[in-house]
Design a protein around this motif. Structure first.
Motif, short mmCIF file in Angstrom:
data_model
loop_
_atom_site.label_atom_id
_atom_site.label_comp_id
_atom_site.label_asym_id
_atom_site.label_seq_id
_atom_site.Cartn_x
_atom_site.Cartn_y
_atom_site.Cartn_z
N SER A 116 -30.17 -51.06 34.10
CA SER A 116 -29.86 -49.90 34.29
C SER A 116 -30.83 -48.88 33.69
N GLN A 130 -36.05 -48.36 36.89
CA GLN A 130 -36.10 -48.46 38.48
C GLN A 130 -37.72 -48.72 38.87
N ARG A 152 -33.29 -61.73 45.67
CA ARG A 152 -31.46 -62.30 45.46
C ARG A 152 -31.21 -60.87 45.71
N TRP A 153 -30.52 -60.54 46.91
CA TRP A 153 -30.01 -59.33 47.13
C TRP A 153 -28.66 -59.05 46.51
N SER A 154 -28.03 -60.17 46.16
CA SER A 154 -26.60 -60.08 45.45
C SER A 154 -26.99 -59.27 43.84
N THR A 155 -27.95 -59.82 43.32
CA THR A 155 -28.46 -59.22 42.14
C THR A 155 -28.88 -57.84 42.29
N ALA A 156 -29.55 -57.73 43.18
CA ALA A 156 -30.18 -56.52 43.59
C ALA A 156 -29.16 -55.31 43.71
N THR A 157 -28.00 -55.63 44.39
CA THR A 157 -27.04 -54.96 44.97
C THR A 157 -26.01 -54.63 43.70
N ARG A 158 -26.02 -55.52 42.70
CA ARG A 158 -25.24 -55.16 41.41
C ARG A 158 -26.17 -53.93 40.44
N PHE A 203 -28.18 -52.15 42.06
CA PHE A 203 -28.29 -50.62 42.85
C PHE A 203 -26.95 -49.80 42.15
N ILE A 204 -25.75 -50.73 42.39
CA ILE A 204 -24.51 -49.95 42.09
C ILE A 204 -24.86 -49.41 40.40
#
Length: 425
Positions: A103, A280, A299-305, A307-308
């Motif tokens: 973050s 970022q 790995r969009w699952s990691t990327a989604t976390r 982004f959140i």
């Protein structure tokens, strides 16, 4: 220095603590790809990054001016407001470090400043125009620009070097990756170290030590540079593993493209006084480099976390800072209670991190936390599965099949009698 009160001293120390957490939280920005591709050993990488962060702290003060005189209005703001803002930023930094999420330390600081200022003096204490032009717009544009630049740079480097043997080019790209990682570290020092300089300068202005609009004194520049360098040397191993292995798998060419693109964006923004998030920018560059190689995946699952976490950083740090300011407004006991809660919260997060420690010995393991040595049996598992697919079960008449021609004939003969018992059922 007759106005240098105990509260102001506490604020300065807390700002340097935030700078320290910023250092180990953001080490991944410069060194994650260099470590994951094997271009440098982990400890050597963080040592180089620490030195260059310190050097970068002396190159510019434009971002510090944005923080000290642009985000919030100094009029009517007490040093306790800065203290509350830092409490929110530090706790969010530590929480996302525990989770291994890259973050933005910058947005944690901005959120803390905004939340504490609003709680203290209302929304009029916040300069909305500066926040939009120098914080929010760069927050959206920086990862997109860095990602697009990294994707194009990756495709270009792979196309230009596609005809050459991999062994003959890998060494050169690794050297380039080390140089570009150093450039990112230098850029990080010019941007993130200045944010703490700006906060300390803002505190000195609100405490009456400096006149409004003053540049950071030399002792502020030196102390901020040293604090971020020390934090960088510790190495935020959890976040390094997420960015190096969790987002995508990078080859040296991709690592070189990602780091060069990110450094260019960060240095340009520092020159313009844009206080963007280096996290970022570097994360966007890593994803762009991953998409730039044919067959490369993110790995969009990691990327989604991630982004959140980006979206929650500013408001979450703002809420914590607002609550801290509500407590500090009660007087001396409120400041002491806030400091105690900060120490207790930081200690609890550190203890939680010891359950599954991540350091330079297992930083290149996968994101789930499995140590690198345990990842090696995976090829054996694939081979075992392939053998199992062609090997008959041990029970039954067909268990004698071993691949020899005579044994296959015997097995065939045995199988020809197998329908007979079935017919009698």
């Amino acid at each position: 220095m007759e106005h240098f009160t105990l509260l102001l001293a506490i604020v300065v120390v807390t700002a340097l603590v935030f700078d320290f957490t910023n250092g180990f939280h953001d080490t991944a920005n410069a060194m994650a790809t260099t470590i994951s591709t094997g271009a440098m050993k982990p400890k050597a990488a963080v040592a180089m990054s620490a030195v260059l962060n310190l050097v970068g702290a002396f190159l510019s003060v434009e971002v510090a001016k944005t923080i000290s005189g642009g985000i919030i209005n100094e009029n009517g703001i007490e040093p306790s407001v800065i203290f509350a803002a830092l409490v929110g930023a530090i706790l969010w930094n530590l929480l996302t470090w525990l989770l291994g999420l890259p973050s933005s330390s910058s947005h944690a600081l901005f959120g803390g400043l905004i939340g504490a200022a609003v709680m203290s003096a209302g929304f009029s204490a916040v300069n909305g125009g500066t926040i939009v032009t120098k914080v929010l717009i760069p927050a959206v544009a920086a990862p997109l620009v860095a990602g697009l630049a990294a994707m194009l740079a990756t495709r270009l480097t792979l196309r230009l070097g596609g005809a050459a043997e991999n062994k003959s080019t890998a060494k050169g790209y690794r050297a380039g990756q080390i140089a570009s990682a150093g450039l990112v570290s230098l850029a990080h020092g010019t941007n993130d170290a200045q944010k703490t300089m700006g906060v300390i300068t803002l505190a000195l202005v609100t405490g009456g030590v400096l006149a409004p609009g003053s540049n950071p004194p030399m002792w502020v520049i030196v102390s901020a540079g040293v604090a971020i360098a020390l934090g960088t040397y510790l190495g935020g191993w959890r976040i390094i593993r997420t960015m190096g292995k969790g987002l995508t798998d990078l080859k040296p060419q991709q690592g070189f493209a990602a780091q060069t693109s990110a450094a260019t964006v960060i240095l340009a923004s520092s020159n313009l006084g844009f206080s963007l998030s280096t996290t970022q920018s570097c994360s966007g560059a890593v994803m762009g480099a991953g998409l730039g190689r044919k067959g490369g995946v993110v790995r969009w699952s990691t990327a989604t976390r991630m982004f959140i976490a980006w979206g929650l950083t500013l408001p979450a740090a703002g809420v914590v800072a607002a609550l801290a300011e509500l407590l500090t407004k009660q007087g001396t006991w409120g400041v002491v209670a806030t400091a105690a809660l900060l120490v207790a919260g930081s200690g609890a997060i550190w203890l939680a991190s010891r359950r599954e420690p991540v350091d330079h010995t297992n930083v290149t393991a996968d994101e789930t936390g499995a140590p690198a040595p345990e990842a090696e049996p995976e090829p054996a598992g694939v081979v075992t599965a392939a053998i199992a697919a062609v090997t008959p079960p041990p029970a039954g008449p067909t268990s004698s099949v071993h691949g020899h021609a005579g044994e296959l004939a015997t097995a065939g003969s045995a199988s020809s009698h197998s329908p007979s018992p079935a017919a009698t059922v």
